[in-house]
Design a protein around this motif. Structure first.
Motif, mmCIF file in Angstrom:
data_model
loop_
_atom_site.group_PDB
_atom_site.id
_atom_site.type_symbol
_atom_site.label_atom_id
_atom_site.label_comp_id
_atom_site.label_asym_id
_atom_site.label_seq_id
_atom_site.Cartn_x
_atom_site.Cartn_y
_atom_site.Cartn_z
ATOM 1 N N GLY A 178 0.809 -1.212 0.000
ATOM 2 C CA GLY A 178 0.000 0.000 0.000
ATOM 3 C C GLY A 178 0.839 1.258 0.000
ATOM 4 N N GLY A 179 1.921 1.242 0.746
ATOM 5 C CA GLY A 179 2.797 2.408 0.790
ATOM 6 C C GLY A 179 3.432 2.704 -0.551
ATOM 7 N N TYR A 180 3.907 1.663 -1.216
ATOM 8 C CA TYR A 180 4.512 1.862 -2.540
ATOM 9 C C TYR A 180 3.473 2.348 -3.554
ATOM 10 C CZ TYR A 180 8.609 -0.657 -0.763
ATOM 11 O OH TYR A 180 9.711 -1.053 -0.049
ATOM 12 N N VAL A 181 2.272 1.782 -3.482
ATOM 13 C CA VAL A 181 1.207 2.198 -4.400
ATOM 14 C C VAL A 181 0.862 3.673 -4.177
ATOM 15 C CG1 VAL A 181 -1.238 1.915 -4.938
ATOM 16 C CG2 VAL A 181 0.233 -0.090 -4.741
ATOM 17 N N LEU A 182 0.759 4.104 -2.917
ATOM 18 C CA LEU A 182 0.447 5.493 -2.621
ATOM 19 C C LEU A 182 1.549 6.432 -3.102
ATOM 20 C CD1 LEU A 182 -1.107 5.204 0.952
ATOM 21 C CD2 LEU A 182 -2.288 5.823 -1.164
ATOM 22 N N ALA A 183 2.796 5.969 -3.046
ATOM 23 C CA ALA A 183 3.910 6.797 -3.529
ATOM 24 C C ALA A 183 3.769 7.067 -5.024
ATOM 25 C CB ALA A 183 5.237 6.109 -3.223
ATOM 26 N N VAL A 184 3.450 6.035 -5.796
ATOM 27 C CA VAL A 184 3.263 6.199 -7.241
ATOM 28 C C VAL A 184 2.034 7.054 -7.513
ATOM 29 C CG1 VAL A 184 2.859 5.009 -9.417
ATOM 30 C CG2 VAL A 184 4.415 4.020 -7.737
ATOM 31 N N LEU A 237 -4.970 4.358 -8.173
ATOM 32 C CA LEU A 237 -3.955 3.823 -7.268
ATOM 33 C C LEU A 237 -4.183 4.290 -5.834
ATOM 34 C CD1 LEU A 237 -0.711 4.065 -9.435
ATOM 35 C CD2 LEU A 237 -2.104 2.050 -8.928
ATOM 36 N N CYS A 238 -4.771 5.487 -5.650
ATOM 37 C CA CYS A 238 -5.130 5.925 -4.304
ATOM 38 C C CYS A 238 -6.161 4.996 -3.685
ATOM 39 C CB CYS A 238 -5.680 7.349 -4.345
ATOM 40 S SG CYS A 238 -4.438 8.645 -4.389
ATOM 41 N N VAL A 239 -7.112 4.556 -4.490
ATOM 42 C CA VAL A 239 -8.111 3.598 -4.002
ATOM 43 C C VAL A 239 -7.413 2.318 -3.553
ATOM 44 C CG1 VAL A 239 -10.129 2.202 -4.596
ATOM 45 C CG2 VAL A 239 -9.907 4.518 -5.517
ATOM 46 N N LEU A 240 -6.539 1.794 -4.417
ATOM 47 C CA LEU A 240 -5.840 0.550 -4.101
ATOM 48 C C LEU A 240 -4.967 0.701 -2.868
ATOM 49 C CD1 LEU A 240 -5.007 -2.339 -4.764
ATOM 50 C CD2 LEU A 240 -3.323 -1.416 -6.393
ATOM 51 N N GLY A 241 -4.206 1.788 -2.807
ATOM 52 C CA GLY A 241 -3.329 2.001 -1.655
ATOM 53 C C GLY A 241 -4.101 2.119 -0.357
ATOM 54 N N SER A 242 -5.224 2.841 -0.384
ATOM 55 C CA SER A 242 -6.037 2.991 0.827
ATOM 56 C C SER A 242 -6.629 1.662 1.277
ATOM 57 C CB SER A 242 -7.153 4.005 0.573
ATOM 58 O OG SER A 242 -6.628 5.275 0.241
ATOM 59 N N LEU A 243 -7.097 0.861 0.311
ATOM 60 C CA LEU A 243 -7.646 -0.458 0.663
ATOM 61 C C LEU A 243 -6.574 -1.360 1.262
ATOM 62 C CD1 LEU A 243 -9.978 -1.167 -2.395
ATOM 63 C CD2 LEU A 243 -10.668 -0.584 -0.061
ATOM 64 N N LEU A 244 -5.365 -1.290 0.716
ATOM 65 C CA LEU A 244 -4.269 -2.093 1.260
ATOM 66 C C LEU A 244 -3.927 -1.660 2.690
ATOM 67 C CD1 LEU A 244 -1.997 -2.383 -1.899
ATOM 68 C CD2 LEU A 244 -3.056 -4.281 -0.671
ATOM 69 N N CYS A 278 -10.792 7.354 8.204
ATOM 70 C CA CYS A 278 -10.148 8.226 7.220
ATOM 71 C C CYS A 278 -9.645 7.438 6.010
ATOM 72 C CB CYS A 278 -8.999 8.989 7.867
ATOM 73 S SG CYS A 278 -9.532 10.254 9.037
ATOM 74 N N TRP A 279 -9.001 6.298 6.240
ATOM 75 C CA TRP A 279 -8.547 5.478 5.113
ATOM 76 C C TRP A 279 -9.740 4.976 4.297
ATOM 77 C CZ3 TRP A 279 -3.882 5.794 3.374
ATOM 78 C CH2 TRP A 279 -2.805 6.008 4.229
ATOM 79 N N GLY A 280 -10.823 4.615 4.972
ATOM 80 C CA GLY A 280 -12.020 4.191 4.255
ATOM 81 C C GLY A 280 -12.628 5.325 3.446
ATOM 82 N N ALA A 281 -12.631 6.530 4.024
ATOM 83 C CA ALA A 281 -13.162 7.694 3.310
ATOM 84 C C ALA A 281 -12.331 8.001 2.076
ATOM 85 C CB ALA A 281 -13.191 8.908 4.243
ATOM 86 N N MET A 282 -11.015 7.871 2.192
ATOM 87 C CA MET A 282 -10.150 8.105 1.033
ATOM 88 C C MET A 282 -10.441 7.098 -0.073
ATOM 89 S SD MET A 282 -6.491 9.071 2.805
ATOM 90 C CE MET A 282 -5.628 8.886 1.265
ATOM 91 N N ALA A 283 -10.617 5.841 0.305
ATOM 92 C CA ALA A 283 -10.864 4.792 -0.695
ATOM 93 C C ALA A 283 -12.199 5.004 -1.407
ATOM 94 C CB ALA A 283 -10.825 3.412 -0.028
ATOM 95 N N VAL A 284 -13.269 5.189 -0.639
ATOM 96 C CA VAL A 284 -14.591 5.347 -1.239
ATOM 97 C C VAL A 284 -14.683 6.673 -1.992
ATOM 98 C CG1 VAL A 284 -17.060 5.539 -0.763
ATOM 99 C CG2 VAL A 284 -15.668 3.874 0.491
ATOM 100 N N GLY A 285 -14.116 7.726 -1.426
ATOM 101 C CA GLY A 285 -14.148 9.011 -2.097
ATOM 102 C C GLY A 285 -13.486 8.974 -3.453
ATOM 103 N N MET A 286 -12.336 8.292 -3.526
ATOM 104 C CA MET A 286 -11.622 8.223 -4.789
ATOM 105 C C MET A 286 -12.316 7.328 -5.822
ATOM 106 S SD MET A 286 -9.252 10.140 -5.538
ATOM 107 C CE MET A 286 -7.893 11.145 -5.003
#
Length: 229
Positions: free
Chosen positions: A15-21, A66-73, A90-98
């Motif tokens: 998830g961290g690597y995905v969020l970086a990209v 990728l923000c969705v994927l990173g947040s879910l991870l 907050c992580w759930g809000a980021m995933a659903v929002g995106m």
């Protein structure tokens, strides 16, 4: 608090690597984004004079996915990244929002620019207006929810550090996340002088990417140790 940083360090590392990209893709796309021209609806004149409109929004859309994927991870990783409980929210809000906000970039990248090139604003204004209103609807569903999540994560990093960022950098994340609300507030209320704050999203997404890298490094250390910290 749990003794181990993460329940599933592999998920946190991925998830961290995905969020970086993701952060890098969105930031680069936004750097070339024109300043909004008063309101949420896209103006044909802006699209006509922005030849890179399509690629800009394709890059942004890829970053949003990728923000969705990173947040879910991160939600799967568990452990300290979800503590206290508002962090999980907050992580759930980021995933659903995106999930919804990606629709704005997708329509802009694959539809609006093509319609403008084909002359739809003049020859088929109802079709152009329909897609315009669709992307605004996706924006209302997604952007506030994502920003609630991002602002909350940044606030929690200031209040109860989890990603081992320097304190000043945690404050930078919170400040840029708060400023990122400016474009939406300006467009919604008619305070159009706030719309250039769309560019506050550039450092905000870069901060999110760096935060992801820090969490990935922390997870890597846990995996290498082979035991709880």
């Amino acid at each position: 608090m749990t003794e181990s940083p993460f329940r599933e360090p592999g998920a946190a590392r991925a998830g961290g690597y995905v969020l970086a990209v993701a952060g890098l893709l969105v930031a680069v796309g936004l750097l070339f984004h024109p300043v909004p021209a008063g309101g949420f609806l896209e103006k044909p004149s802006v699209l006509e004079h922005t030849p890179w409109w399509g690629p800009i929004h394709v890059a942004i859309a890829a970053g949003f996915v990728l923000c969705v994927l990173g947040s879910l991870l991160m939600l799967c990783a568990g452990g300290r990244v979800l503590e206290p409980w508002p962090a999980a929210l907050c992580w759930g809000a980021m995933a659903v929002g995106m999930v919804f906000f990606t629709g704005v970039a997708l329509i802009n990248g694959w539809v609006m620019h093509a319609l403008t090139r084909l002359g739809a604003p003049a020859t088929d204004p109802l079709l152009f207006d329909a897609f315009n209103r669709l992307l605004v609807g996706y924006g209302w569903l997604g952007n506030p929810l994502f920003l609630v999540g991002l602002t909350g994560i940044a606030y929690l990093e200031v209040r109860t550090p989890t990603g081992r960022l320097p304190r000043w950098l945690a404050w930078v994340g919170l400040a840029t996340a708060v400023l990122s609300w400016g474009r939406g507030i300006g467009s919604a209320t008619g305070l159009y002088f706030l719309e250039p704050l769309i560019f506050a999203n550039v450092p905000a997404f870069l901060w999110l990417g760096l935060y992801g890298l820090k969490l990935a490094a922390w997870a890597s250390e846990q995996s290498a140790a082979g035991r709880p910290e």
